[in-house]
Design a protein around this motif. Structure first.
Motif, PDB file in Angstrom:
ATOM      1  N   TYR A 104       0.858  -1.194   0.000  1.00 15.26           N
ATOM      2  CA  TYR A 104       0.000   0.000   0.000  1.00 15.26           C
ATOM      3  C   TYR A 104       0.887   1.235   0.000  1.00 15.26           C
ATOM      4  O   TYR A 104       1.497   1.585   0.996  1.00 15.26           O
ATOM      5  CB  TYR A 104      -0.905  -0.014   1.229  1.00 15.26           C
ATOM      6  CG  TYR A 104      -2.125   0.879   1.147  1.00 15.26           C
ATOM      7  CD1 TYR A 104      -3.383   0.345   0.923  1.00 15.26           C
ATOM      8  CD2 TYR A 104      -2.019   2.250   1.340  1.00 15.26           C
ATOM      9  CE1 TYR A 104      -4.513   1.151   0.878  1.00 15.26           C
ATOM     10  CE2 TYR A 104      -3.129   3.063   1.297  1.00 15.26           C
ATOM     11  CZ  TYR A 104      -4.379   2.508   1.069  1.00 15.26           C
ATOM     12  OH  TYR A 104      -5.487   3.314   1.025  1.00 15.26           O
ATOM     13  N   VAL A 105       0.974   1.917  -1.123  1.00 14.77           N
ATOM     14  CA  VAL A 105       1.949   2.999  -1.281  1.00 14.77           C
ATOM     15  C   VAL A 105       1.447   4.298  -0.674  1.00 14.77           C
ATOM     16  O   VAL A 105       0.245   4.540  -0.570  1.00 14.77           O
ATOM     17  CB  VAL A 105       2.324   3.220  -2.762  1.00 14.77           C
ATOM     18  CG1 VAL A 105       2.754   1.934  -3.412  1.00 14.77           C
ATOM     19  CG2 VAL A 105       1.179   3.861  -3.539  1.00 14.77           C
ATOM     20  N   ASN A 106       2.397   5.138  -0.293  1.00 13.80           N
ATOM     21  CA  ASN A 106       2.079   6.447   0.270  1.00 13.80           C
ATOM     22  C   ASN A 106       1.749   7.412  -0.859  1.00 13.80           C
ATOM     23  O   ASN A 106       2.496   8.351  -1.159  1.00 13.80           O
ATOM     24  CB  ASN A 106       3.267   6.963   1.093  1.00 13.80           C
ATOM     25  CG  ASN A 106       2.885   8.110   1.993  1.00 13.80           C
ATOM     26  OD1 ASN A 106       1.940   8.841   1.718  1.00 13.80           O
ATOM     27  ND2 ASN A 106       3.627   8.273   3.067  1.00 13.80           N
ATOM     28  N   LEU A 110       3.217  11.419   0.542  1.00 13.54           N
ATOM     29  CA  LEU A 110       4.444  11.598  -0.239  1.00 13.54           C
ATOM     30  C   LEU A 110       4.202  11.467  -1.736  1.00 13.54           C
ATOM     31  O   LEU A 110       4.923  12.052  -2.535  1.00 13.54           O
ATOM     32  CB  LEU A 110       5.506  10.585   0.205  1.00 13.54           C
ATOM     33  CG  LEU A 110       6.136  10.841   1.577  1.00 13.54           C
ATOM     34  CD1 LEU A 110       7.137   9.746   1.907  1.00 13.54           C
ATOM     35  CD2 LEU A 110       6.804  12.201   1.628  1.00 13.54           C
ATOM     36  N   GLY A 111       3.192  10.695  -2.117  1.00 14.77           N
ATOM     37  CA  GLY A 111       2.923  10.511  -3.539  1.00 14.77           C
ATOM     38  C   GLY A 111       2.543  11.798  -4.234  1.00 14.77           C
ATOM     39  O   GLY A 111       2.960  12.062  -5.371  1.00 14.77           O
ATOM     40  N   ALA A 263       7.237   2.387  -6.410  1.00 17.07           N
ATOM     41  CA  ALA A 263       8.425   2.463  -5.558  1.00 17.07           C
ATOM     42  C   ALA A 263       8.239   3.398  -4.366  1.00 17.07           C
ATOM     43  O   ALA A 263       9.150   3.517  -3.535  1.00 17.07           O
ATOM     44  CB  ALA A 263       9.622   2.928  -6.384  1.00 17.07           C
ATOM     45  N   LEU A 264       7.084   4.047  -4.257  1.00 16.06           N
ATOM     46  CA  LEU A 264       6.823   4.911  -3.107  1.00 16.06           C
ATOM     47  C   LEU A 264       6.813   4.079  -1.823  1.00 16.06           C
ATOM     48  O   LEU A 264       6.504   2.893  -1.840  1.00 16.06           O
ATOM     49  CB  LEU A 264       5.477   5.614  -3.269  1.00 16.06           C
ATOM     50  CG  LEU A 264       5.405   6.713  -4.338  1.00 16.06           C
ATOM     51  CD1 LEU A 264       3.957   7.133  -4.564  1.00 16.06           C
ATOM     52  CD2 LEU A 264       6.258   7.905  -3.934  1.00 16.06           C
ATOM     53  N   ASN A 269      -0.946   5.755   6.765  1.00 17.90           N
ATOM     54  CA  ASN A 269      -2.220   5.365   7.371  1.00 17.90           C
ATOM     55  C   ASN A 269      -2.260   3.879   7.747  1.00 17.90           C
ATOM     56  O   ASN A 269      -3.146   3.457   8.484  1.00 17.90           O
ATOM     57  CB  ASN A 269      -3.408   5.709   6.461  1.00 17.90           C
ATOM     58  CG  ASN A 269      -3.232   5.241   5.046  1.00 17.90           C
ATOM     59  OD1 ASN A 269      -2.119   5.196   4.538  1.00 17.90           O
ATOM     60  ND2 ASN A 269      -4.317   4.895   4.393  1.00 17.90           N
ATOM     61  N   ILE A 270      -1.283   3.081   7.301  1.00 18.42           N
ATOM     62  CA  ILE A 270      -1.212   1.686   7.743  1.00 18.42           C
ATOM     63  C   ILE A 270      -0.942   1.634   9.246  1.00 18.42           C
ATOM     64  O   ILE A 270      -1.445   0.756   9.953  1.00 18.42           O
ATOM     65  CB  ILE A 270      -0.117   0.912   6.972  1.00 18.42           C
ATOM     66  CG1 ILE A 270      -0.336   1.030   5.459  1.00 18.42           C
ATOM     67  CG2 ILE A 270      -0.112  -0.553   7.387  1.00 18.42           C
ATOM     68  CD1 ILE A 270      -1.724   0.658   4.996  1.00 18.42           C
TER      69      ILE A 270
END
Length: 312
Positions: A104-106, A110-111, A263-264, A269-270
């Motif tokens: 689960y990417v940010n 940051l994204g 690659a983020l 929120n995890i």
């Protein structure tokens, strides 16, 4: 390549401001919480509404969206297989946190700034945001509830959670405005845009505070577990996204966008989910912290490779 370095330098400066203000005790943990709440409940929804209403529908509902969903699914399955072999005693909730930490990417905190400064357009992260907020999150919330309460997940409960998320609301509102071709009056559009401009600096300053005041990560017996998750997140996921993107016919800038997005680092929120359901809180925290730093050289390397091969 220069643009990528300049983008990360811009982000690093703002994060450093947050770190310095926390070090000087001008801002504390409460400021981090308040800035994060401002970004989550007001600024980010406004930014996403602004971005989505300006983004052509085919740029959102595209092969990038399918690639993001397939990449997450592949990483989640891979983690679950590894967990069954290496950590066989994990509960369902623990494995859910592990798979989310690995895939689960940010895409928000940051994204959005990376999409803005590295990819040149926040719209590139929109497909991943939609996949995560509209598909992945409701499914996982239902599974978490099932694990925590011993109840069967219901469609109504999942829908209620989905449509109570302010970031989801902002994205859907912007998407509806775009689909219906609504022209917002300036008295409405200008305040929304101004509020949206607060999102990126608020998130980065809050992140800088967390770096100064956060605990030391990956210490003790959990180090191997943490580094396994980080390797899946930072190395395996972009490689899988590259393969899936190529298989779906993506090339050039669209392919670059899905690989960089994959690659983020792990989304912050995890940690919230881990605390809420009391499952692997330290594991989630450490995966977020380490993957955030590890993602920087990986994304720079990806950008350099794409620049050398495709001149993106």
């Amino acid at each position: 390549m220069t643009g990528v370095l300049e983008g990360f330098a811009t982000i690093a400066v703002i994060v450093s401001v947050g770190w310095l203000l926390a070090h000087l005790r001008v801002l504390d943990d409460s400021a981090q919480v308040n800035l994060s709440r401002l970004a989550f409940y007001a600024a980010s929804p406004a930014l996403l509404l602004t971005v989505m209403q300006r983004t052509p529908l085919d740029a959102v509902l595209s092969r990038n969206l399918l690639t993001s969903l397939a990449s997450f699914t592949a990483i989640a399955v891979l983690y679950l297989l590894l967990a069954r072999l290496r950590w066989p005693g994990e509960s369902l909730g623990s494995r859910l946190i592990g798979s989310l930490s690995a895939g689960y990417v940010n895409a928000g905190n940051l994204g959005i700034p990376i999409a803005l400064y590295v990819l040149g357009d926040v719209a590139w992260v929109a497909p991943t945001l939609l996949v995560q907020l509209l598909l992945i999150t409701p499914v996982y919330m239902a599974l978490f509830d099932s694990d925590a309460r011993g109840e069967r997940p219901t469609l109504l409960r999942s829908l209620r959670r989905m449509f109570s998320n302010p970031i989801t609301i902002g994205a859907i509102a912007g998407l509806l405005i775009a689909v219906l071709d609504v022209d917002l009056p300036r008295v409405v559009a200008d305040p929304i845009e101004l509020l949206g401009n607060m999102a990126v600096p608020s998130m980065l300053v809050a992140f800088g505070i967390s770096l100064r005041r956060g605990p030391r990560p990956a210490a003790g017996a959990s180090a191997g577990h943490v580094w396994t998750i980080v390797a899946l997140k930072i190395l395996a996921m972009p490689a899988i996204a590259l393969g899936i993107g190529l298989a779906l016919g993506l090339r050039g800038e669209p392919l670059f966008a899905v690989v960089v997005t994959a690659a983020l680092p792990t989304a912050q929120n995890i940690f919230t989910y881990a605390v809420r359901y009391r499952r692997e809180v330290t594991l989630a925290r450490d995966a977020i912290f380490i993957s955030t730093f590890a993602s920087v050289p990986v994304i720079i390397a990806i950008a350099g490779l794409f620049h050398a091969v495709t001149n993106v």
